[in-house]
Design an enzyme around this catalytic site. Structure first.
Site, mmCIF file in Angstrom:
data_model
loop_
_atom_site.group_PDB
_atom_site.id
_atom_site.type_symbol
_atom_site.label_atom_id
_atom_site.label_comp_id
_atom_site.label_asym_id
_atom_site.label_seq_id
_atom_site.Cartn_x
_atom_site.Cartn_y
_atom_site.Cartn_z
ATOM 1 N N LYS A 170 -12.446 -8.390 -7.063
ATOM 2 C CA LYS A 170 -11.052 -8.835 -6.985
ATOM 3 C C LYS A 170 -10.693 -9.082 -5.524
ATOM 4 O O LYS A 170 -10.513 -8.141 -4.748
ATOM 5 C CB LYS A 170 -10.089 -7.797 -7.565
ATOM 6 C CG LYS A 170 -8.674 -8.371 -7.673
ATOM 7 C CD LYS A 170 -7.593 -7.339 -7.815
ATOM 8 C CE LYS A 170 -7.015 -6.868 -6.507
ATOM 9 N NZ LYS A 170 -6.337 -7.884 -5.686
ATOM 10 N N GLU A 214 -12.319 1.924 2.897
ATOM 11 C CA GLU A 214 -12.198 1.463 4.278
ATOM 12 C C GLU A 214 -10.726 1.138 4.516
ATOM 13 O O GLU A 214 -10.216 0.165 3.970
ATOM 14 C CB GLU A 214 -13.077 0.215 4.465
ATOM 15 C CG GLU A 214 -13.324 -0.125 5.893
ATOM 16 C CD GLU A 214 -13.815 1.082 6.663
ATOM 17 O OE1 GLU A 214 -13.098 1.484 7.585
ATOM 18 O OE2 GLU A 214 -14.877 1.649 6.316
ATOM 19 N N CYS A 274 -8.487 -4.347 10.896
ATOM 20 C CA CYS A 274 -8.500 -2.878 10.815
ATOM 21 C C CYS A 274 -8.887 -2.307 12.171
ATOM 22 O O CYS A 274 -8.497 -1.195 12.524
ATOM 23 C CB CYS A 274 -9.511 -2.391 9.795
ATOM 24 S SG CYS A 274 -9.523 -3.326 8.296
ATOM 25 N N GLU A 311 0.137 2.450 11.909
ATOM 26 C CA GLU A 311 -0.521 1.134 11.931
ATOM 27 C C GLU A 311 0.540 0.049 11.705
ATOM 28 O O GLU A 311 1.225 0.052 10.685
ATOM 29 C CB GLU A 311 -1.591 1.057 10.832
ATOM 30 C CG GLU A 311 -2.403 -0.217 10.921
ATOM 31 C CD GLU A 311 -3.525 -0.278 9.896
ATOM 32 O OE1 GLU A 311 -3.282 0.044 8.729
ATOM 33 O OE2 GLU A 311 -4.653 -0.677 10.281
HETATM 34 C C1 SIN Z 1 -12.342 -5.570 10.677
HETATM 35 O O1 SIN Z 1 -11.523 -5.078 11.419
HETATM 36 O O2 SIN Z 1 -12.363 -5.314 9.487
HETATM 37 C C2 SIN Z 1 -13.307 -6.571 11.224
HETATM 38 C C3 SIN Z 1 -14.437 -6.092 11.958
HETATM 39 C C4 SIN Z 1 -14.323 -6.157 13.438
HETATM 40 O O3 SIN Z 1 -13.747 -7.055 14.017
HETATM 41 O O4 SIN Z 1 -14.845 -5.243 14.077
#
Ligand code: SIN
Length: 497
Positions: free
Chosen positions: A176, A250, A284, A385
Site C-alpha cells: 500500500k 521506520e 526522515c 518533528e
Molecule cells: C529518508 O530520510 O528516508 C531518506 C534517506 C536519506 O536521505 O538518508
C-alpha cells in the site's frame, strides 16, 4: 496498466476497488493539476490481495533464489530505461525537484541490483556439532505474505527497500503506497509486472489509513514493514503484536548536526543547506537541529541565511528549481503552526517563517526556508518533528554538551558532526544515540547497500537496506543431521556426568 483509469493490481490483473470508490491525487505545486483518481480500497480488496499473495507463495518460495534475483535484475534494467519518465511523474505527484526524484529512482535501481546479488548470498551458518557424525547448519526460509505500508517522500525508493528484499527472500507482498503518492507506487508495480514477476507475488492496494489498517489486521499477513509517523507506527505495533506478526517500523526523527569550532564552515554550511532544506525538509533524516559551538554560531548562521535565501522554489519539473512544495495543505498548516510555537517559546525566526508566495507559487503548498535561532533544548521546536524546511539552532559551549543535547530527544535516526578532530569524530560515532552518524557530511543521503534505521522512538530494532534487511524477511531454520546411525543425546539430555 499504471495509466488512467488507475487501478489496484491483484493476482496479476489491474482491477478497480470492490466499492468503486476513488480518491484524488493532485500536484502539490499546482493544485489545479489532477494527477488522477485512485481506487479507495476496503478490507475486501485487501483480503483479495492477501489471498492472491498466499496462493502465489508456494511456487515463488520454491523458485531458486538466484532465479528470483534474475527477475530483480530485469526490474533494475527496466527502471534504468524508465528513469526520467518515472522521476517526472513522481515530481508531479509529490513535489520534490526532478534531480531528486531521479535520485529516488536510482536508489531503487541500486536496491534491485543489490537484491539480485543477494539471491546468491542468502547465507546461513555451518557450525561444528558437539557430537561425532553429526552436522549442524542454519538455513533461511521466507516468512509468507508481507504487508508493506510506505510514505510519500521516497515513493519509489523506500517501497523497494521493502519489496525487493521481501520477494528476493521468497515472500509475496501486499503493497500500500501512501495516498499522497499512489501514481508513483503504481509505476513501480508496473515495472514489476513488465519484468515478469509472476501473478500474486506483488499485489497493490491503493488507499489511506483504513486500507493500511486492513493489512495490519489481516491474520494471513505474517510480517508488516511500515514507514511513516511514530503515532501510526505505535498503533500498528500494538495491533500486529496482538496477533504475533513480525513488524519493522521506520518512523520519525529530530536529526542533529553538530558543528564544532574547528569545523570547515563552508563544508558545514553546504551540508546544512542540503540536509535541512533538501526535499523541503521532508525526509526522515532531514537535519532539523543545528547544534553549534558558540565561537562559530554567528558566522555560520549568517552563511546559512545568505545561501538559503538564494534557493529557487517552484514546480520541480521546471528547470532550475531547487526546492519544491510541502506535500499537502495539512503539512503547510502544521509547519505554519510551528512558527507560533517558536515565538511563544522564545525562539527567534531569523529567516523565513512564512508560506512562500510569488510567480508560480500561488497554487501550491510552498514554505520559505526557515531558521530559528535562540533555541534551547527544552523548546518544542528543538524536540518535535516538524517535517518541513525548518532548522532550529542551539548554541553550545563544548563537545560534551553537544553530544548531550544531540541525545536529548525522543528520536534517534540520523546525525552529523562537523569537526577536524579525529577524537571527537570517533567519540560521536560511539556516543550519539542514533542509527546513523555522518562525519563531515549531512544527515541525509542513505546508500542502498548500507543498513538504515534508528533507535528510540524512531524504530523497533530492525534495519532496512543492505544485508540486515534480509534478516527481517527470513526466518532461521536450525538443521541437525545425525549420520551416526545411533541415538546421540545432546548435553541437555545427557545425564551421565
Ligand atoms: C529518508 O530520510 O528516508 C531518506 C534517506 C536519506 O536521505 O538518508
Amino acid at each position: 496498466m499504471a495509466d488512467a483509469p488507475f487501478l489496484n493490481y491483484i493476482n496479476g490483473a489491474w482491477v478497480p476497488s470492490a466499492s468503486g470508490e476513488t480518491f484524488e491525487s493532485r500536484n502539490p505545486a499546482r493544485q489545479s493539476d489532477l494527477v488522477g483518481e485512485f481506487p479507495s480500497s476496503s478490507a475486501e480488496d485487501v483480503a483479495n490481495a492477501v489471498e492472491a499473495a498466499k496462493d502465489a507463495f508456494d511456487a515463488w518460495r520454491l523458485m531458486p533464489a538466484p532465479k528470483r534475483g534474475e527477475i530483480l535484475k530485469r526490474v533494475g534494467d527496466i527502471m534504468t530505461e524508465r528513469k526520467a519518465e518515472i522521476a517526472h511523474a513522481m515530481t508531479r505527484e509529490m513535489g520534490k525537484p526532478f534531480f531528486e526524484t531521479k535520485g529516488d529512482v536510482q536508489e531503487a535501481i541500486d536496491t534491485a541490483y543489490y537484491a539480485m546479488t543477494m539471491g546468491r548470498q542468502l547465507f546461513g551458518h555451518t557450525v561444528p556439532s558437539e557430537m561425532n557424525n553429526k552436522f549442524n547448519m542454519t538455513v533461511r526460509r521466507p516468512i509468507g505474505v508481507c504487508g508493506l505500508i510506505t510514505a510519500w517522500n521516497f515513493p519509489v525508493a523506500v517501497p523497494t527497500w521493502k519489496m525487493f528484499p521481501a520477494i528476493l527472500s521468497g515472500n509475496t507482498v501486499v503493497f500500500k503506497p501512501s495516498e499522497d503518492a499512489p501514481h508513483s507506487g503504481a509505476l513501480l508495480v508496473q515495472v514489476m509486472e513488465d519484468a515478469g514477476v509472476p501473478a500474486g507475488v506483488v499485489n497493490l492496494v491503493q488507499g489511506a489509513g483504513p486500507t493500511g489498517r486492513a493489512i495490519v489486521e489481516h491474520t494471513d499477513v505474517a510480517a508488516i514493514s511500515f514507514t511513516g509517523s511514530s503515532e501510526t507506527g505505535s498503533r500498528i505495533a500494538a495491533t500486529a503484536a496482538a496477533r504475533h506478526a513480525r513488524i519493522s517500523l521506520e518512523m520519525g526523527g529530530k536529526n542533529p548536526a553538530i558543528v564544532m569550532e574547528d569545523a570547515d564552515l563552508d563544508l558545514a554550511m553546504e551540508g546544512l543547506i542540503w540536509g535541512a532544506y533538501g526535499t523541503t525538509g521532508q525526509r526522515c533524516t532531514a537535519t532539523s537541529r543545528l547544534i553549534v559551538h558558540e565561537d562559530v554560531h554567528d558566522e555560520l548562521v549568517e552563511r546559512i541565511k545568505a545561501k538559503a535565501s538564494t534557493l529557487t522554489l517552484g514546480y520541480g519539473n521546471d528547470d532550475g528549481v531547487e526546492m519544491g512544495p510541502l506535500i499537502n495543505s495539512k503539512a503547510l498548516d502544521k509547519v505554519t503552526t510551528y512558527m507560533d510555537v517558536a515565538r511563544e517559546d522564545g525562539a527567534t525566526i531569523a529567516m523565513g517563517g512564512t508560506p512562500a508566495t510569488g510567480d508560480g507559487l500561488e497554487d501550491g503548498f510552498f514554505f520559505n526556508p526557515t531558521l530559528f535561532t535562540d533555541v534551547t533544548r527544552d523548546m518544542r521546536v528543538a524536540r518535535e518533528e516538524i517535517f518541513g524546511p525548518v532548522l532550529s539552532v542551539i548554541k553550545i559551549k563544548s563537545f560534551d554538551e553537544a553530544i548531550e543535547v544531540a541525545n536529548d530527544v525522543a528520536y534517534g535516526l540520523s546525525s552529523a558532526v562537523y569537526t577536524q578532530d579525529i577524537s571527537r569524530a570517533f567519540r560521536a560515532l560511539r556516543d550519539i544515540d542514533a542509527g546513523i552518524t555522518y562525519i563531515n557530511g549531512p544527515t541525509i543521503g542513505a546508500e542502498a547497500h548500507m543498513s538504515f534505521g534508528g533507535v528510540k522512538a524512531t524504530g523497533n530494532g530492525h534495519r532496512e537496506g543492505g544485508w540486515e534487511v534480509y534478516d527481517f524477511y527470513t526466518e532461521t531454520k536450525t538443521c541437525y543431521i545425525d549420520f551416526s546411525g545411533g541415538l546421540q543425546r545432546a548435553q541437555i539430555d545427557n545425564y551421565d556426568d
